[in-house]
Design an enzyme around this catalytic site. Structure first.
Site, PDB file in Angstrom:
ATOM      1  N   CYS A  52       0.669  -1.090   0.026  1.00  0.00           N
ATOM      2  CA  CYS A  52       0.011   0.154  -0.023  1.00  0.00           C
ATOM      3  C   CYS A  52       0.809   1.283   0.114  1.00  0.00           C
ATOM      4  CB  CYS A  52      -0.903   0.018   1.110  1.00  0.00           C
ATOM      5  SG  CYS A  52      -0.054   0.320   2.770  1.00  0.00           S
ATOM      6  N   CYS A  98       1.631  -3.963   8.604  1.00  0.00           N
ATOM      7  CA  CYS A  98       1.258  -2.898   8.266  1.00  0.00           C
ATOM      8  C   CYS A  98      -0.191  -2.202   9.017  1.00  0.00           C
ATOM      9  CB  CYS A  98       1.221  -2.683   6.682  1.00  0.00           C
ATOM     10  SG  CYS A  98       1.084  -1.040   6.044  1.00  0.00           S
ATOM     11  N   CYS A 121      12.120  -7.888  12.680  1.00  0.00           N
ATOM     12  CA  CYS A 121      12.651  -8.409  11.818  1.00  0.00           C
ATOM     13  C   CYS A 121      11.707  -8.669  10.489  1.00  0.00           C
ATOM     14  CB  CYS A 121      12.932  -9.842  12.424  1.00  0.00           C
ATOM     15  SG  CYS A 121      13.911 -11.196  11.395  1.00  0.00           S
TER      16      CYS A 121
END
Length: 133
Positions: A52, A98, A121
């Site tokens: 996105c 996200c 990570c």
């Protein structure tokens, strides 16, 4: 970033992402260690969500953890990511997504450097990069 959550169908995600990116971002797969495009990357700029384009991490917070994946000690803002408990594969981990589109990015561990002590990570396949101008 508007905070709007993209409402894409599975088919739309498959069209937008490569099969490898789709496997990581939408199915929580993990790329092989030491294989990612951004693992040894040193350029200054911002790492963004491949799905996105939301800003996630800046190069100043990236460090070499020796883990085989890009590692950061903090996100660009706390609201850029969401954390989800992940008890899959017989392990207790914290998944990093996200916040804007809920794509899987990787995991966060409590073994990072100061000042946060955290190691985000992150899969290279979940990231894109915008160089500093």
């Amino acid at each position: 970033m508007s905070g709007h959550k993209p409402d894409k169908t599975d088919e739309q995600w498959r069209k937008r992402l490569s099969p490898e990116q789709y496997a990581v971002c939408r199915c929580s797969a993990t790329e092989p260690a030491f294989s990612g495009k951004w693992y040894r990357h040193k350029e200054q700029g911002t790492y963004i969500c491949v799905a996105c384009k939301a800003p996630l991490f800046v190069s100043e917070t990236k460090y070499d953890s020796g883990s085989g994946w890009p590692s950061f000690f903090q996100p660009v803002t706390r609201s850029a990511i969401s954390l989800v408990q992940d008890d899959s594969h017989g392990m207790h981990r914290t998944e990093v997504r996200c916040a804007a589109c809920q794509s899987h990015l990787g995991h966060v561990f409590p073994d990072g450097p100061k000042p946060t002590g955290l190691r985000y990570c992150i899969n290279s396949l979940a990231l894109d990069f915008v160089p500093m101008k």
